[in-house]
Write a protein that holds these residues in place. Structure first.
Motif, mmCIF file in Angstrom:
data_model
loop_
_atom_site.group_PDB
_atom_site.id
_atom_site.type_symbol
_atom_site.label_atom_id
_atom_site.label_comp_id
_atom_site.label_asym_id
_atom_site.label_seq_id
_atom_site.Cartn_x
_atom_site.Cartn_y
_atom_site.Cartn_z
ATOM 1 N N ILE A 34 0.847 -1.202 0.000
ATOM 2 C CA ILE A 34 0.000 0.000 0.000
ATOM 3 C C ILE A 34 0.880 1.249 0.000
ATOM 4 N N LEU A 35 1.873 1.269 0.897
ATOM 5 C CA LEU A 35 2.793 2.414 0.943
ATOM 6 C C LEU A 35 3.561 2.575 -0.372
ATOM 7 N N ALA A 36 3.995 1.462 -0.945
ATOM 8 C CA ALA A 36 4.742 1.526 -2.205
ATOM 9 C C ALA A 36 3.888 2.122 -3.318
ATOM 10 N N GLU A 37 2.625 1.737 -3.366
ATOM 11 C CA GLU A 37 1.746 2.264 -4.422
ATOM 12 C C GLU A 37 1.491 3.757 -4.221
ATOM 13 N N ILE A 38 1.329 4.182 -2.978
ATOM 14 C CA ILE A 38 1.134 5.613 -2.708
ATOM 15 C C ILE A 38 2.386 6.385 -3.115
ATOM 16 N N ARG A 39 3.550 5.837 -2.800
ATOM 17 C CA ARG A 39 4.806 6.509 -3.165
ATOM 18 C C ARG A 39 5.052 6.493 -4.663
ATOM 19 N N ARG A 40 4.623 5.431 -5.349
ATOM 20 C CA ARG A 40 4.761 5.376 -6.811
ATOM 21 C C ARG A 40 4.006 6.516 -7.473
ATOM 22 N N GLN A 41 2.909 6.893 -6.843
ATOM 23 C CA GLN A 41 2.099 7.977 -7.392
ATOM 24 C C GLN A 41 2.548 9.336 -6.851
ATOM 25 N N LYS A 42 3.709 9.335 -6.179
ATOM 26 C CA LYS A 42 4.351 10.562 -5.696
ATOM 27 C C LYS A 42 3.437 11.387 -4.785
#
Length: 104
Positions: free
Chosen positions: A17-25
């Motif tokens: 979940i955190l990785a996906e949020i960070r991928r979207q900057k």
């Protein structure tokens, strides 16, 4: 706000979940600010139920909250089963006639 292109094949966890949020900057603190919430509410979402923060994250990822946190849904109002669902009598304090032979 974009739906993940490649959702995890083995289900969502905190790190995915955190990785996906960070991928979207998108910083978590900015999500909290947009929702008029404390950033602490978002830090607690990983270890305890925080419905408002869960909803903001699921809206941002365009993924249902029950898919992100399957162990928290469906919402359970109580951990104790009601007597109706267990097939038990409605009350254990049923009004029974007194045993006059024992009382005398």
């Amino acid at each position: 706000m974009a739906k993940p292109e490649h959702p995890p094949s083995n289900g969502w966890d905190r790190h995915s979940i955190l990785a996906e949020i960070r991928r979207q900057k998108m910083p978590i603190s900015f999500l909290a600010q947009q929702a008029d919430m404390s950033p602490n509410a978002f830090s607690h979402v990983w270890t305890r139920v925080t419905r408002a923060a869960e909803e903001v994250i699921s809206d941002f990822l365009e993924t249902p909250a029950k898919e992100l946190w399957p162990d928290r849904y469906p919402i359970q109002s109580s951990y104790f089963g009601s007597s109706k669902s267990a097939g038990l009598s409605a009350s254990q304090k049923q009004h029974k006639p007194t045993d006059n032979a024992v009382a005398a």
